[in-house]
Scaffold this motif. Structure first.
Motif, PDB file in Angstrom:
ATOM      1  N   MET A   1      11.026  12.784 -52.503  1.00  0.00           N
ATOM      2  CA  MET A   1      12.353  12.547 -51.927  1.00  0.00           C
ATOM      3  C   MET A   1      12.274  12.413 -50.412  1.00  0.00           C
ATOM      4  O   MET A   1      12.956  11.589 -49.819  1.00  0.00           O
ATOM      5  CB  MET A   1      13.302  13.701 -52.283  1.00  0.00           C
ATOM      6  CG  MET A   1      13.560  13.870 -53.758  1.00  0.00           C
ATOM      7  SD  MET A   1      14.539  12.554 -54.463  1.00  0.00           S
ATOM      8  CE  MET A   1      16.116  12.855 -53.714  1.00  0.00           C
ATOM      9  N   ALA A   2      11.461  13.240 -49.781  1.00  0.00           N
ATOM     10  CA  ALA A   2      11.341  13.241 -48.316  1.00  0.00           C
ATOM     11  C   ALA A   2       9.953  13.728 -47.945  1.00  0.00           C
ATOM     12  O   ALA A   2       9.312  14.457 -48.707  1.00  0.00           O
ATOM     13  CB  ALA A   2      12.407  14.146 -47.699  1.00  0.00           C
ATOM     14  N   GLY A   3       9.495  13.336 -46.790  1.00  0.00           N
ATOM     15  CA  GLY A   3       8.197  13.784 -46.308  1.00  0.00           C
ATOM     16  C   GLY A   3       7.075  12.909 -46.823  1.00  0.00           C
ATOM     17  O   GLY A   3       7.292  11.803 -47.315  1.00  0.00           O
ATOM     18  N   GLU A   4       5.866  13.412 -46.708  1.00  0.00           N
ATOM     19  CA  GLU A   4       4.679  12.679 -47.111  1.00  0.00           C
ATOM     20  C   GLU A   4       3.747  13.612 -47.868  1.00  0.00           C
ATOM     21  O   GLU A   4       3.646  14.787 -47.537  1.00  0.00           O
ATOM     22  CB  GLU A   4       3.958  12.127 -45.879  1.00  0.00           C
ATOM     23  CG  GLU A   4       2.772  11.258 -46.218  1.00  0.00           C
ATOM     24  CD  GLU A   4       2.112  10.679 -44.984  1.00  0.00           C
ATOM     25  OE1 GLU A   4       1.382  11.428 -44.304  1.00  0.00           O
ATOM     26  OE2 GLU A   4       2.329   9.489 -44.708  1.00  0.00           O
ATOM     27  N   VAL A   5       3.086  13.070 -48.882  1.00  0.00           N
ATOM     28  CA  VAL A   5       2.131  13.839 -49.673  1.00  0.00           C
ATOM     29  C   VAL A   5       0.777  13.154 -49.557  1.00  0.00           C
ATOM     30  O   VAL A   5       0.677  11.936 -49.680  1.00  0.00           O
ATOM     31  CB  VAL A   5       2.557  13.920 -51.153  1.00  0.00           C
ATOM     32  CG1 VAL A   5       1.511  14.658 -51.986  1.00  0.00           C
ATOM     33  CG2 VAL A   5       3.915  14.582 -51.292  1.00  0.00           C
ATOM     34  N   GLU A   6      -0.246  13.957 -49.298  1.00  0.00           N
ATOM     35  CA  GLU A   6      -1.605  13.430 -49.262  1.00  0.00           C
ATOM     36  C   GLU A   6      -2.270  13.763 -50.590  1.00  0.00           C
ATOM     37  O   GLU A   6      -2.311  14.917 -51.007  1.00  0.00           O
ATOM     38  CB  GLU A   6      -2.399  14.069 -48.122  1.00  0.00           C
ATOM     39  CG  GLU A   6      -3.827  13.575 -48.050  1.00  0.00           C
ATOM     40  CD  GLU A   6      -4.598  14.172 -46.896  1.00  0.00           C
ATOM     41  OE1 GLU A   6      -5.381  15.114 -47.148  1.00  0.00           O
ATOM     42  OE2 GLU A   6      -4.383  13.716 -45.751  1.00  0.00           O
ATOM     43  N   LEU A   7      -2.774  12.743 -51.238  1.00  0.00           N
ATOM     44  CA  LEU A   7      -3.490  12.909 -52.497  1.00  0.00           C
ATOM     45  C   LEU A   7      -4.959  12.629 -52.229  1.00  0.00           C
ATOM     46  O   LEU A   7      -5.294  11.602 -51.651  1.00  0.00           O
ATOM     47  CB  LEU A   7      -2.979  11.921 -53.546  1.00  0.00           C
ATOM     48  CG  LEU A   7      -1.488  11.962 -53.844  1.00  0.00           C
ATOM     49  CD1 LEU A   7      -1.097  10.799 -54.735  1.00  0.00           C
ATOM     50  CD2 LEU A   7      -1.124  13.274 -54.487  1.00  0.00           C
ATOM     51  N   SER A   8      -5.816  13.537 -52.618  1.00  0.00           N
ATOM     52  CA  SER A   8      -7.241  13.295 -52.425  1.00  0.00           C
ATOM     53  C   SER A   8      -7.941  13.354 -53.768  1.00  0.00           C
ATOM     54  O   SER A   8      -7.713  14.247 -54.574  1.00  0.00           O
ATOM     55  CB  SER A   8      -7.849  14.288 -51.437  1.00  0.00           C
ATOM     56  OG  SER A   8      -7.638  15.606 -51.862  1.00  0.00           O
ATOM     57  N   LEU A   9      -8.760  12.359 -54.008  1.00  0.00           N
ATOM     58  CA  LEU A   9      -9.567  12.282 -55.208  1.00  0.00           C
ATOM     59  C   LEU A   9     -10.923  12.867 -54.852  1.00  0.00           C
ATOM     60  O   LEU A   9     -11.574  12.415 -53.914  1.00  0.00           O
ATOM     61  CB  LEU A   9      -9.697  10.818 -55.638  1.00  0.00           C
ATOM     62  CG  LEU A   9     -10.483  10.525 -56.900  1.00  0.00           C
ATOM     63  CD1 LEU A   9      -9.855  11.234 -58.092  1.00  0.00           C
ATOM     64  CD2 LEU A   9     -10.520   9.028 -57.142  1.00  0.00           C
ATOM     65  N   THR A  10     -11.318  13.915 -55.573  1.00  0.00           N
ATOM     66  CA  THR A  10     -12.564  14.603 -55.249  1.00  0.00           C
ATOM     67  C   THR A  10     -13.497  14.627 -56.446  1.00  0.00           C
ATOM     68  O   THR A  10     -13.075  14.451 -57.584  1.00  0.00           O
ATOM     69  CB  THR A  10     -12.309  16.051 -54.795  1.00  0.00           C
ATOM     70  OG1 THR A  10     -11.670  16.757 -55.865  1.00  0.00           O
ATOM     71  CG2 THR A  10     -11.447  16.112 -53.555  1.00  0.00           C
ATOM     72  N   HIS A  11     -14.744  14.844 -56.161  1.00  0.00           N
ATOM     73  CA  HIS A  11     -15.773  15.010 -57.183  1.00  0.00           C
ATOM     74  C   HIS A  11     -16.449  16.351 -56.904  1.00  0.00           C
ATOM     75  O   HIS A  11     -16.886  16.588 -55.788  1.00  0.00           O
ATOM     76  CB  HIS A  11     -16.791  13.864 -57.104  1.00  0.00           C
ATOM     77  CG  HIS A  11     -17.958  14.037 -58.021  1.00  0.00           C
ATOM     78  ND1 HIS A  11     -17.839  13.873 -59.382  1.00  0.00           N
ATOM     79  CD2 HIS A  11     -19.241  14.353 -57.782  1.00  0.00           C
ATOM     80  CE1 HIS A  11     -19.017  14.093 -59.932  1.00  0.00           C
ATOM     81  NE2 HIS A  11     -19.880  14.383 -58.991  1.00  0.00           N
ATOM     82  N   SER A  12     -16.493  17.213 -57.908  1.00  0.00           N
ATOM     83  CA  SER A  12     -17.136  18.522 -57.741  1.00  0.00           C
ATOM     84  C   SER A  12     -18.527  18.505 -58.343  1.00  0.00           C
ATOM     85  O   SER A  12     -18.759  17.894 -59.387  1.00  0.00           O
ATOM     86  CB  SER A  12     -16.317  19.612 -58.436  1.00  0.00           C
ATOM     87  OG  SER A  12     -15.069  19.747 -57.824  1.00  0.00           O
TER      88      SER A  12
END
Length: 133
Positions: A64-75
């Motif tokens: 709805m508001a703001g920003e989201v950072e999505l990170s794709l990781t490999h463990s």
């Protein structure tokens, strides 16, 4: 009466925003209304982790508001092998016990995405091998 009018106005605004999302533009007004009424508003603090890993029963998030950072990781373990994963709680309801491993798992960020207002994320969890057939 005032609260009812306010809820109605907020619902109409949410439906108008949902109409602009390509995934929802084919929905009827009634379907959009049902979708909007089923949504749950949540707030997250800056830097707060929203989820670690999506499963096929994970929710879809609508920003709805703001920003989201999505990170794709490999463990992986320091020796290059994949770490053991435990997802269920212990029989007594306690948190799962970490597997005894000589190597500390490492994470490698593969890619980073940013989403903002009127964007969705998590929707790919709906598409499993069964739903794509």
């Amino acid at each position: 009466a005032y609260v009812g009018r306010l809820r109605y106005a907020l619902l109409r605004r949410l439906i108008a925003r949902l109409k602009r999302v390509p995934m929802f533009e084919v929905l009827s007004q009634d379907e959009l209304s049902k979708l909007a009424k089923s949504m749950v508003k949540e707030r997250y603090a800056r830097g707060q982790v929203i989820f670690q890993e999506l499963g096929n029963h994970s929710p879809i998030y609508f920003v709805m508001a703001g920003e989201v950072e999505l990170s794709l990781t490999h463990s992986y373990d320091t020796d290059g092998s994949l770490p053991e994963r435990t997802a269920s709680a212990g029989e007594d309801g306690s948190a799962p016990k970490e597997p005894a491993a000589p190597n500390k798992p490492q994470e490698h960020v593969i890619d980073v995405f940013h989403v903002g207002p009127n964007d969705l994320f998590g929707e790919m969890a709906m598409f499993t091998a069964e739903t794509l057939q």
